[in-house]
Scaffold this motif. Structure first.
Motif, PDB file in Angstrom:
ATOM      1  N   ARG A  99      37.440  46.018  48.583  1.00  0.00           N
ATOM      2  CA  ARG A  99      36.432  45.073  48.103  1.00  0.00           C
ATOM      3  C   ARG A  99      35.644  45.637  46.928  1.00  0.00           C
ATOM      4  O   ARG A  99      35.422  44.948  45.934  1.00  0.00           O
ATOM      5  CB  ARG A  99      35.480  44.697  49.240  1.00  0.00           C
ATOM      6  N   ARG A 103      35.680  44.118  43.123  1.00  0.00           N
ATOM      7  CA  ARG A 103      34.431  43.666  42.508  1.00  0.00           C
ATOM      8  C   ARG A 103      34.202  44.371  41.175  1.00  0.00           C
ATOM      9  O   ARG A 103      33.858  43.723  40.172  1.00  0.00           O
ATOM     10  CB  ARG A 103      33.256  43.942  43.444  1.00  0.00           C
ATOM     11  N   PRO A 119      30.385  38.540  48.227  1.00  0.00           N
ATOM     12  CA  PRO A 119      31.842  38.416  48.141  1.00  0.00           C
ATOM     13  C   PRO A 119      32.395  37.032  48.471  1.00  0.00           C
ATOM     14  O   PRO A 119      33.503  36.919  49.029  1.00  0.00           O
ATOM     15  CB  PRO A 119      32.307  39.431  49.179  1.00  0.00           C
ATOM     16  N   GLU A 122      35.806  36.581  47.084  1.00  0.00           N
ATOM     17  CA  GLU A 122      36.730  37.697  47.283  1.00  0.00           C
ATOM     18  C   GLU A 122      38.094  37.252  47.815  1.00  0.00           C
ATOM     19  O   GLU A 122      39.135  37.744  47.331  1.00  0.00           O
ATOM     20  CB  GLU A 122      36.129  38.742  48.230  1.00  0.00           C
TER      21      GLU A 122
END
Length: 295
Positions: A99, A103, A119, A122
């Motif tokens: 993650r 990002r 997120p 995501e």
């Protein structure tokens, strides 16, 4: 940020004969017939299209999860244009990125992690990375969008202004866009600011339409995809309204993602995917837009 955070929450008013329809937790509906489609039928329609536009309510996690599943199921790598990045951005997204790494790669490409409530998106970006899809930015730079809101169409570069001028909105579509913009500002948008806000919206749509054309030119066999808010994928005033005249003979598929109690018509989307609603507070509670009192 206001339109980004509120429009998806407040718009898509009940319309026409679909009002009152009892919908299960999830349902894919063909707007022209009211017929329910299976996921397999949706994938057939998706693969047979040249351009697929997948909408969203920005704060609904079901919409992000479902579109991630579609990107995974698509199979062959393709190009995915996203509203969440500026036009021209082409981040390298490692397929095995965690993650934080994902990002960081997006932020380097111009992703506003706070504005887009990371997120939240995501699942979409992670699925695109794992599937080997090329992610491309489609939105206007933020400062240009702000200039359009202040100055109107004169601030729009000629390459984007030309397709907007060539495809004026029908009166009903213009009213629908203005109504959605007003609702997205909790009914507080001063009348004097409406023309600039319309130009900002049309400019964003023109930028995304151009990014899709470029992607399709580089990849003659579709589908190429757009990930964007529901307002941008609408056929009556969104990206398809600008794109269809420029791609005669090409097949465009617009899919709106909505919640129970919301309905739409065939003039807005080809298909709607009804999902559970996202829990949310009233985004208009305590809101006061500067200058609204004078309207």
């Amino acid at each position: 940020m206001l339109i980004r955070s509120l429009r998806g929450v407040l718009v898509l008013a009940l319309l026409g004969g679909c009002a009152g329809l009892q919908t299960p937790a999830q349902r894919i509906v063909e707007t022209t017939s009211g017929r329910s489609l299976t996921r397999a039928e949706l994938m057939e329609r998706l693969r047979a299209s040249d351009v697929v536009l997948l909408g969203e309510l920005h704060d609904n996690p079901h919409h992000h999860a479902i579109r991630a599943e579609l990107l995974t199921a698509l199979g062959a790598p393709t190009t995915v244009v996203v509203e969440q990045l500026p036009r021209g951005a082409a981040p390298a997204l490692p397929p095995d990125a965690d993650r934080a790494a994902l990002r960081d790669a997006l932020v380097r490409a111009g992703f506003d992690a706070e504005g887009w409530a990371w997120p939240a998106h995501e699942p979409v970006f992670a699925a695109a990375a794992r599937a080997g899809h090329g992610v491309r930015g489609g939105n206007l730079p933020r400062e240009l969008a702000r200039r359009l809101a202040r100055e109107g169409g004169e601030a729009l570069p000629a390459e984007l202004r030309a397709p907007v001028d060539a495809a004026p909105l029908a009166p009903q579509a213009r009213r629908a866009l203005e109504d959605d913009l007003q609702q997205g500002h909790c009914g507080q948008l001063p009348a004097a600011r409406m023309p600039g806000m319309v130009w900002a919206q049309r400019g964003r749509d023109a930028a995304m339409a151009q990014a899709l054309r470029e992607a399709l030119s580089a990849q003659p066999r579709g589908p190429v995809l757009l990930i964007a808010g529901n307002g941008h994928v609408r056929r009556d005033y969104g990206v398809p309204q600008l794109l269809a005249p420029q791609l005669p003979g090409r097949r465009l598929l617009a899919v709106g993602f909505v919640e129970p109690g919301q309905a739409t018509t065939a003039s807005e989307y080809d298909l709607v995917w009804v999902t559970p609603a996202a829990p949310r507070d009233d985004p208009c509670e305590g809101l006061q837009i500067k200058g609204a009192a004078a309207s």
